[in-house]
Design a protein around this motif. Sequence first.
Motif, PDB file in Angstrom:
ATOM      1  N   ASP A  13      34.532  30.480  37.452  1.00 58.23           N
ATOM      2  CA  ASP A  13      34.474  29.844  36.135  1.00 58.23           C
ATOM      3  C   ASP A  13      33.239  30.279  35.365  1.00 58.23           C
ATOM      4  OD1 ASP A  13      36.821  28.603  36.717  1.00 58.23           O
ATOM      5  OD2 ASP A  13      35.971  26.618  37.049  1.00 58.23           O
ATOM      6  N   ALA A  14      32.118  30.424  36.074  1.00 57.40           N
ATOM      7  CA  ALA A  14      30.900  30.891  35.410  1.00 57.40           C
ATOM      8  C   ALA A  14      31.095  32.309  34.879  1.00 57.40           C
ATOM      9  CB  ALA A  14      29.723  30.846  36.388  1.00 57.40           C
ATOM     10  N   ILE A  15      31.789  33.143  35.625  1.00 55.85           N
ATOM     11  CA  ILE A  15      32.050  34.512  35.186  1.00 55.85           C
ATOM     12  C   ILE A  15      32.964  34.501  33.961  1.00 55.85           C
ATOM     13  CG2 ILE A  15      33.133  36.701  35.835  1.00 55.85           C
ATOM     14  CD1 ILE A  15      32.258  35.999  38.766  1.00 55.85           C
ATOM     15  N   ARG A  16      34.007  33.690  34.000  1.00 54.14           N
ATOM     16  CA  ARG A  16      34.928  33.631  32.853  1.00 54.14           C
ATOM     17  C   ARG A  16      34.199  33.173  31.589  1.00 54.14           C
ATOM     18  NH1 ARG A  16      38.250  30.958  36.890  1.00 54.14           N
ATOM     19  NH2 ARG A  16      39.800  32.426  37.695  1.00 54.14           N
ATOM     20  N   ARG A  17      33.329  32.169  31.725  1.00 57.09           N
ATOM     21  CA  ARG A  17      32.596  31.699  30.548  1.00 57.09           C
ATOM     22  C   ARG A  17      31.686  32.792  29.983  1.00 57.09           C
ATOM     23  NH1 ARG A  17      32.124  26.950  33.690  1.00 57.09           N
ATOM     24  NH2 ARG A  17      30.030  27.560  34.349  1.00 57.09           N
ATOM     25  N   ALA A  18      31.015  33.498  30.877  1.00 50.79           N
ATOM     26  CA  ALA A  18      30.110  34.555  30.419  1.00 50.79           C
ATOM     27  C   ALA A  18      30.883  35.686  29.758  1.00 50.79           C
ATOM     28  CB  ALA A  18      29.291  35.079  31.599  1.00 50.79           C
ATOM     29  N   VAL A  19      32.034  36.052  30.326  1.00 51.15           N
ATOM     30  CA  VAL A  19      32.857  37.110  29.746  1.00 51.15           C
ATOM     31  C   VAL A  19      33.280  36.729  28.331  1.00 51.15           C
ATOM     32  CG1 VAL A  19      35.109  38.252  29.891  1.00 51.15           C
ATOM     33  CG2 VAL A  19      33.675  38.060  31.942  1.00 51.15           C
ATOM     34  N   ALA A  20      33.713  35.475  28.160  1.00 51.88           N
ATOM     35  CA  ALA A  20      34.179  35.029  26.843  1.00 51.88           C
ATOM     36  C   ALA A  20      33.032  34.882  25.851  1.00 51.88           C
ATOM     37  CB  ALA A  20      34.921  33.698  26.992  1.00 51.88           C
ATOM     38  N   ALA A  21      31.924  34.273  26.306  1.00 48.89           N
ATOM     39  CA  ALA A  21      30.827  33.969  25.382  1.00 48.89           C
ATOM     40  C   ALA A  21      30.032  35.212  25.012  1.00 48.89           C
ATOM     41  CB  ALA A  21      29.908  32.912  25.997  1.00 48.89           C
ATOM     42  N   GLN A  22      29.859  36.136  25.963  1.00 46.12           N
ATOM     43  CA  GLN A  22      28.994  37.291  25.729  1.00 46.12           C
ATOM     44  C   GLN A  22      29.767  38.584  25.470  1.00 46.12           C
ATOM     45  OE1 GLN A  22      25.746  37.555  28.651  1.00 46.12           O
ATOM     46  NE2 GLN A  22      26.180  35.439  29.273  1.00 46.12           N
ATOM     47  N   GLY A  23      31.098  38.486  25.531  1.00 48.24           N
ATOM     48  CA  GLY A  23      31.898  39.673  25.271  1.00 48.24           C
ATOM     49  C   GLY A  23      31.725  40.753  26.322  1.00 48.24           C
ATOM     50  N   LEU A  24      31.567  40.352  27.565  1.00 48.92           N
ATOM     51  CA  LEU A  24      31.355  41.309  28.647  1.00 48.92           C
ATOM     52  C   LEU A  24      32.654  42.067  28.913  1.00 48.92           C
ATOM     53  CD1 LEU A  24      29.361  38.979  31.097  1.00 48.92           C
ATOM     54  CD2 LEU A  24      28.476  40.430  29.261  1.00 48.92           C
ATOM     55  N   THR A  25      32.529  43.375  29.085  1.00 45.86           N
ATOM     56  CA  THR A  25      33.742  44.189  29.250  1.00 45.86           C
ATOM     57  C   THR A  25      33.725  45.054  30.496  1.00 45.86           C
ATOM     58  OG1 THR A  25      32.777  45.956  27.881  1.00 45.86           O
ATOM     59  CG2 THR A  25      34.151  44.302  26.754  1.00 45.86           C
ATOM     60  N   THR A  26      32.620  45.079  31.219  1.00 48.39           N
ATOM     61  CA  THR A  26      32.540  45.904  32.429  1.00 48.39           C
ATOM     62  C   THR A  26      31.942  45.107  33.574  1.00 48.39           C
ATOM     63  OG1 THR A  26      30.313  46.750  31.972  1.00 48.39           O
ATOM     64  CG2 THR A  26      32.179  47.979  31.032  1.00 48.39           C
ATOM     65  N   VAL A  27      32.199  45.591  34.789  1.00 50.55           N
ATOM     66  CA  VAL A  27      31.604  44.966  35.971  1.00 50.55           C
ATOM     67  C   VAL A  27      30.081  45.066  35.899  1.00 50.55           C
ATOM     68  CG1 VAL A  27      31.365  45.186  38.474  1.00 50.55           C
ATOM     69  CG2 VAL A  27      33.628  45.351  37.424  1.00 50.55           C
TER      70      VAL A  27
END
Length: 873
Positions: A824-838
């Motif tokens: 869940d922490a990873i999903r939030r960071a991906v959505a909030a910060q626009g993360l696109t790579t490992v």
Amino acid sequence: MTIQTPRPAIRTTCPYCGVGCGILATPDGAGGLAVAGDPAHPANGGRLCVKGSALGETLGLKGRLLAPRIGGQEAGWDQALDLVARRFSDTVAEHGPGAVAMYVSGQLLTEDYYAANKLMKGFIGSANIDTNSRLCMASSVAGHCRAFGSDTVPGLYEDLEAADCVVLVGSNLAWCHPVLYQRLAAARETRGTKVVVIDPRRTATCDIADLHLPLAAGSDAALFNLLLAEIHRRGLVTENPENLAEALAAARATQPAATGLPRGAIRQFLDLWCGSTRVVTVYSQGINQSDSGTDKVNAILNCHLATGRIGRPGMGPFSVTGQPNAMGGREVGGLANALACHLDIQNPAHRDAVRGFWNAPRMASAPGLKAVDMFRAVEDGRIKALWIICTNPAATMPEADRVARAIAGCDFVVVSDIMARTDTARLAHVLLPATGWGEKNGTVTNSERRISRQRRSLAPAGQARDDWRIIADVAGRMGWGKAFAWTGPAQVFAEHAALSGVAGALGGDFDISVHAGITAAEYDALEPFLWPRSATRRGGRFFGDGRFHTPSGRARMVAVTPRPPQPLGKAHPFRLNTGRVRDHWHTMTRTGLSPRLSRHLAEPFLELHPQDAARLGLAPAALARVTSPHGRAILRVLVTDRAAPGHPFAPIHWTGETAPSSRIDALVGGLVDPVSGQPASKSAPVAIRPFAAAWYGYAVSARTIRPACDYWARATLPGGHQAELAGRTEPQDWTAAARAMLGVGGDPLIFRDPRKGILRMAFVEDGRLSAALFVAREPAALSRSHVAAALGRECRGDILAGRPGADQPDEGATVCACLGVGADAIRRAVAAQGLTTVEAIGKALGAGTSCGSCRPELKSLLGTARARAADPC
């Protein structure tokens, strides 16, 4: 104020898989160790997987066997050893050497293994000593011997980095050999190495695959026969091994349809393999654990032998072993059909040489019983005295329930172990406490033939003794003290090295005789080295010069006619695949002690393809009852297309101590490969149906949880334990049942909704949460990470909500166990910060930057996020 003097790090070796990683273990002065990778060790160069990095969390006295026990009661060492020696001597005198047996382990050190093999084969005079390595790499041994005339691994780890194409067959390298996976992933990134994964299941290793071939289960030999035929068609046959024509004829008779693969995918594979001069084919349990495993091994070897792509940089077949010292066990003759130093027990000259070296009174003259047959002989009374060392066959052998009954019925059973309670230890007449990792002193050999030291960094727990010493003490009491009069492991190693010189003089491959005169000081300082190591030979690869250990000096090809797995019947229409998870090891006697290692997958499960789940009426997180002709299990359903239709997957790690209704090897039959004797552990016919639970539950407690219900799976938390629960009938008094199960007293805080069938309890001691129980008619829907983290903390009634408040974001299920980062922490960071790579996730959260084993899951989370962004509905 006392200032602690820093203690020097001790160079030692990891006790998990066959990679053989070097470790720096630093004692903390309080009975613990700080663990780090050894940058100077050639196998890992400082890298560690999450299991290795968590080794310091698995130490301590919890659950340890601290003194000998006879009939469940503590006894002195002399009393216990006298009894073992007397019962074994009496059994041999009355019934002959064949009436006794040893079952040992690839987790023993080489010195332990050597002592056991010498006692059984050279002094008791029986070859009834086999090892749990029979379950993981015996088919590779048999294939090597058929092709090379010796059990020789030809290549080195560095070949993975020198190859242009690496083919992984039946090997989930990412989870089972993570450091090798890291080395291969780095080579792919820097050199452009092509990676092919051949596996019916889509595993984490497929994350780096340029081509994944989900072939029909059991059809590996057919695929490599097609490759051999293509090699010949393209004019790539450069060598002239024995039986070349016969092998080619069998290959040309193989039909592509047998693989279940599209012709285009087969063509891609053939082009990659044939078009890459430097090609390495890595194989593991997916090949070996089959009733035709030896033929599959030889089908792979055939392709390398025909092309000469063996024994040179970046070229060769490579068997990666599952246990830390499976190779060392092979070197000392730990298998029932082998003799010390890779000599042949059926060769009179070899037997005479070993007998003369040992001055042995009764040399075994024929192979002994292999593992499955050994326990059948225990069952029918032919074996009357059995010594089990460092392994748990009542949980891990095929037909595990039958094996447990056989052990329980044996006249006399000795178990040497570090743990007081295992499925097997409970059945012993005598329990002998052995030293564990950190306390042991000796050597191990990894998958590339590199011998490394395991060094003692902690004092033995309680009265624990090294296995070699226990064996030598029993041998002395049986009248052979002079032959076993070692005073330390250096002397055992020196004797083993001297015997290897005898083997080398007979033309054998295994020769480390340069160490025959090693002193204790030299042994303490011994650096990792590749064998052979003699006056004339020093490490390196084998067979690059075209010379093999056969009578003719030529390699031998084998004509392989592919055999599909045994057909399925209507009663058992699914074929169960089994294997390991990322963060646990064998039966979890070590990894189960680490809360961190239980965060990723804390419960046994059954991977089911969505089509199968829908047909069976099984929803995600439901429980399934799995049955075979040999046993039954209850498993949590994980619906995923990683598993092929009709081919569910389940992990092997849970036992009677952690999930008694989920012992996977109770389902696996005793069908074995006719050449190697290795069981077919990846193709068990099973039936699957829903488990009709009246209630489901989740519990945490600061004390040991002792459930009494149809299904439970227990795991360790930082402040206690957690358990998943389910039952067909409800207790009459839930509060009393909860107190008994959770080991607590007092009256709980309770929330109850009878209409929905929800019951929640929280037990509070001194204002802190000491235990909690959540019960529902469906699988309990709550944040397990939140409840687990609340254990031992100040408790308010809101814990009964089972979820954190708005000001406490939930981590979710752990993905990165090294750093404790949840999904869940990873999903939030991906959505909030626009993360696109490992790599971006790693920079933001640290996930994937330590051992790297979670990187495939991070990539999967990113893929899911992209899919949701593209289709928000």
